[in-house]
Design a protein around this motif. Structure first.
Motif, mmCIF file in Angstrom:
data_model
loop_
_atom_site.group_PDB
_atom_site.id
_atom_site.type_symbol
_atom_site.label_atom_id
_atom_site.label_comp_id
_atom_site.label_asym_id
_atom_site.label_seq_id
_atom_site.Cartn_x
_atom_site.Cartn_y
_atom_site.Cartn_z
ATOM 1 N N THR A 134 0.830 -1.214 0.000
ATOM 2 C CA THR A 134 0.000 0.000 0.000
ATOM 3 C C THR A 134 0.859 1.256 0.000
ATOM 4 O O THR A 134 0.610 2.205 -0.744
ATOM 5 C CB THR A 134 -0.942 0.005 1.220
ATOM 6 O OG1 THR A 134 -1.738 -1.178 1.195
ATOM 7 C CG2 THR A 134 -1.856 1.217 1.202
ATOM 8 N N ASN A 163 -10.883 -1.300 6.857
ATOM 9 C CA ASN A 163 -11.350 0.026 7.260
ATOM 10 C C ASN A 163 -10.961 1.029 6.174
ATOM 11 O O ASN A 163 -9.786 1.360 6.001
ATOM 12 C CB ASN A 163 -10.721 0.418 8.597
ATOM 13 C CG ASN A 163 -11.295 1.719 9.140
ATOM 14 O OD1 ASN A 163 -11.733 2.590 8.390
ATOM 15 N ND2 ASN A 163 -11.286 1.860 10.456
ATOM 16 N N ASN A 217 -11.291 4.144 5.962
ATOM 17 C CA ASN A 217 -10.683 5.382 6.454
ATOM 18 C C ASN A 217 -9.166 5.270 6.527
ATOM 19 O O ASN A 217 -8.451 6.249 6.285
ATOM 20 C CB ASN A 217 -11.243 5.730 7.838
ATOM 21 C CG ASN A 217 -12.711 6.115 7.786
ATOM 22 O OD1 ASN A 217 -13.167 6.709 6.815
ATOM 23 N ND2 ASN A 217 -13.461 5.760 8.817
ATOM 24 N N ASN A 218 -8.678 4.072 6.845
ATOM 25 C CA ASN A 218 -7.229 3.868 6.880
ATOM 26 C C ASN A 218 -6.628 3.941 5.487
ATOM 27 O O ASN A 218 -5.521 4.461 5.291
ATOM 28 C CB ASN A 218 -6.912 2.505 7.511
ATOM 29 C CG ASN A 218 -7.224 2.466 8.993
ATOM 30 O OD1 ASN A 218 -7.246 3.505 9.653
ATOM 31 N ND2 ASN A 218 -7.471 1.284 9.523
ATOM 32 N N VAL A 219 -7.359 3.417 4.496
ATOM 33 C CA VAL A 219 -6.862 3.437 3.123
ATOM 34 C C VAL A 219 -6.883 4.857 2.555
ATOM 35 O O VAL A 219 -6.004 5.245 1.780
ATOM 36 C CB VAL A 219 -7.701 2.491 2.237
ATOM 37 C CG1 VAL A 219 -7.173 2.468 0.808
ATOM 38 C CG2 VAL A 219 -7.709 1.082 2.821
ATOM 39 N N GLU A 220 -7.870 5.631 2.943
ATOM 40 C CA GLU A 220 -7.996 7.007 2.442
ATOM 41 C C GLU A 220 -6.773 7.848 2.771
ATOM 42 O O GLU A 220 -6.432 8.778 2.040
ATOM 43 C CB GLU A 220 -9.252 7.666 3.026
ATOM 44 C CG GLU A 220 -10.543 7.217 2.350
ATOM 45 C CD GLU A 220 -11.782 7.800 3.010
ATOM 46 O OE1 GLU A 220 -11.676 8.231 4.190
ATOM 47 O OE2 GLU A 220 -12.844 7.811 2.365
ATOM 48 N N ARG A 221 -6.109 7.531 3.864
ATOM 49 C CA ARG A 221 -4.912 8.291 4.245
ATOM 50 C C ARG A 221 -3.796 8.111 3.225
ATOM 51 O O ARG A 221 -2.974 9.004 3.026
ATOM 52 C CB ARG A 221 -4.430 7.861 5.634
ATOM 53 C CG ARG A 221 -5.387 8.259 6.755
ATOM 54 C CD ARG A 221 -4.806 8.015 8.128
ATOM 55 N NE ARG A 221 -4.708 6.599 8.436
ATOM 56 C CZ ARG A 221 -3.566 5.944 8.610
ATOM 57 N NH1 ARG A 221 -2.423 6.573 8.469
ATOM 58 N NH2 ARG A 221 -3.556 4.659 8.907
ATOM 59 N N SER A 260 3.599 -6.291 10.938
ATOM 60 C CA SER A 260 2.473 -7.090 11.403
ATOM 61 C C SER A 260 3.019 -8.347 12.075
ATOM 62 O O SER A 260 4.110 -8.811 11.751
ATOM 63 C CB SER A 260 1.567 -7.486 10.230
ATOM 64 O OG SER A 260 1.007 -6.341 9.625
ATOM 65 N N ASP A 293 -0.111 4.869 14.118
ATOM 66 C CA ASP A 293 -0.416 5.479 12.823
ATOM 67 C C ASP A 293 0.851 5.618 11.996
ATOM 68 O O ASP A 293 1.928 5.949 12.527
ATOM 69 C CB ASP A 293 -1.048 6.863 13.019
ATOM 70 C CG ASP A 293 -2.460 6.768 13.584
ATOM 71 O OD1 ASP A 293 -3.042 5.676 13.524
ATOM 72 O OD2 ASP A 293 -2.957 7.807 14.080
ATOM 73 N N SER A 294 0.722 5.389 10.685
ATOM 74 C CA SER A 294 1.897 5.433 9.813
ATOM 75 C C SER A 294 2.597 6.784 9.841
ATOM 76 O O SER A 294 3.826 6.861 9.713
ATOM 77 C CB SER A 294 1.490 5.092 8.380
ATOM 78 O OG SER A 294 0.534 6.011 7.887
ATOM 79 N N ASP A 295 1.828 7.872 10.039
ATOM 80 C CA ASP A 295 2.463 9.190 10.056
ATOM 81 C C ASP A 295 3.253 9.439 11.336
ATOM 82 O O ASP A 295 3.998 10.417 11.433
ATOM 83 C CB ASP A 295 1.430 10.308 9.829
ATOM 84 C CG ASP A 295 0.303 10.277 10.850
ATOM 85 O OD1 ASP A 295 0.208 9.293 11.611
ATOM 86 O OD2 ASP A 295 -0.488 11.241 10.882
#
Length: 359
Positions: A2, A26, A28-32, A187, A245-247
């Protein structure tokens, strides 16, 4: 995968991207990762019995969104798109990025043969096949798994991360009291080898109690691992803290001293590059293909994944040797800047490839 895809998609303004998203994820997670793209809930997770149904779903997407190119990532997606193109006579162009030759990751001889055939078949029906490692590119050509005119090697580049205003103090949040922190970020499942992570930590902790081992990431076995650590009185020094969170990951890297990669299999672990850019030394297993991203004794330290004592010795040696640590960090910084710091070129290579196959 991703992160890899989002890095070049965000920069390609000449195309509209449609990203199918599983109903189990989810959104919303992909939208980021894809803030400006069209995300559609679509069940394309196929089995042999559901192929016909899945072909119809894909056909609907192609028609409704006027798709010209399907860019399939991983062999599972690539094989499905190739089958759809063959049986349904769809006119789309197919770009396939395998993220490693899947058959090389199999153990049994029969399994290797089957996946090698699937790989060759998928390549034959693709218009272009992207390899993200030179190793896989060379193997595929040598074994005639792909034709020379279809094969493209695109070296992965590291995108610049935007600074976030969020605050994360991992010492206070995860109750770290030691001077040093070693971490992994993945993961939690067998191929990432959390058991080896714990085994190495045990050996190190017999020598010193100045290091805490943190694993950032989630998985079904996380709670069991936490209970195991509690029973062995290791939970003060070895912690599986869950995903962040990835950020926030750049903030994590800036607060740890070393990155311990214990994976059995990797294709191109971007976390290693992120560690390089964050002044974090890297100690890694000798997964197949590590030489393209880690120069042993120069940019990081490699250990035999069957020898946790070797890993522990290296951790102790580098952690408590300022001169060796500085040498590794300087080499790693120069290495990543020279080889993996051109995200603009990375995007342009995909842009040129798309344009060429649409001519």
């Amino acid at each position: 995968v991703t992160v890899y895809v989002s890095d070049f998609v965000k920069s390609l303004n000449d195309y509209d991207f449609v990203i199918p998203v599983s109903k189990d994820i989810n959104i919303n997670n992909v939208e980021r990762f894809f803030p400006n793209e069209t995300l559609i809930i679509s069940n394309l997770d196929y089995s042999f019995l559901s192929l016909r149904k899945n072909f119809k779903i894909l056909k609907t997407i192609i028609v409704d969104y006027d798709i010209d190119i399907i860019h399939a990532h991983t062999l599972r997606a690539g094989a499905f798109a190739a089958l759809s193109k063959f049986f349904c006579k769809n006119s789309f162009k197919l770009v396939y990025t395998g993220h490693g030759l899947r058959y090389t990751q199999k153990i049994g001889s029969l399994s290797k043969i089957i996946f090698r055939i699937i790989e060759k078949y998928t390549n034959s029906l693709s218009d272009k096949v992207i390899f993200i490692r030179k190793l896989d590119y060379d193997i595929a050509l040598d074994l005639n798994l792909v034709s020379k005119d279809k094969a493209v090697f695109i070296r992965t580049q590291l995108a610049n991360k935007k600074e976030t205003t969020k605050i994360l103090d991992i010492r206070s949040k995860f109750d770290v009291k030691t001077k040093y922190i070693l971490a992994n970020a993945a993961s939690i499942y067998d191929l990432k080898n959390p058991d080896l992570f714990i085994e190495i930590a045990k050996i190190v902790l017999k020598e010193t109690k100045e290091i805490t081992f943190l694993w950032f990431g989630d998985g079904d076995s996380r709670n069991n691992l936490i209970k195991k650590l509690e029973l062995e009185n290791l939970s003060e020094f070895v912690k599986f803290v869950g995903a962040v969170d990835s950020d926030l990951m750049p903030k994590v890297f800036n607060q740890i001293d070393g990155f311990l990669l214990t994976s059995k299999i990797e294709t191109f672990p971007l976390v290693v590059l992120e560690a390089y850019t964050s002044n974090t030394f890297v100690i890694s297993t000798n997964f197949v293909g590590y030489r393209e991203i880690i120069k042993n004794g120069v940019t990081g330290v490699i250990f035999d994944m069957n020898n946790p004592f070797q890993a522990a010795r290296n951790i102790l040696k580098v952690t408590f040797s300022k001169s060796q640590k500085i040498n590794l960090l300087n080499n790693a910084s120069n290495f990543v800047n020279s080889n993996f710091g051109n995200n603009k070129m990375f995007s342009e290579q995909h842009n040129d490839l798309y344009k060429n196959i649409l001519k």
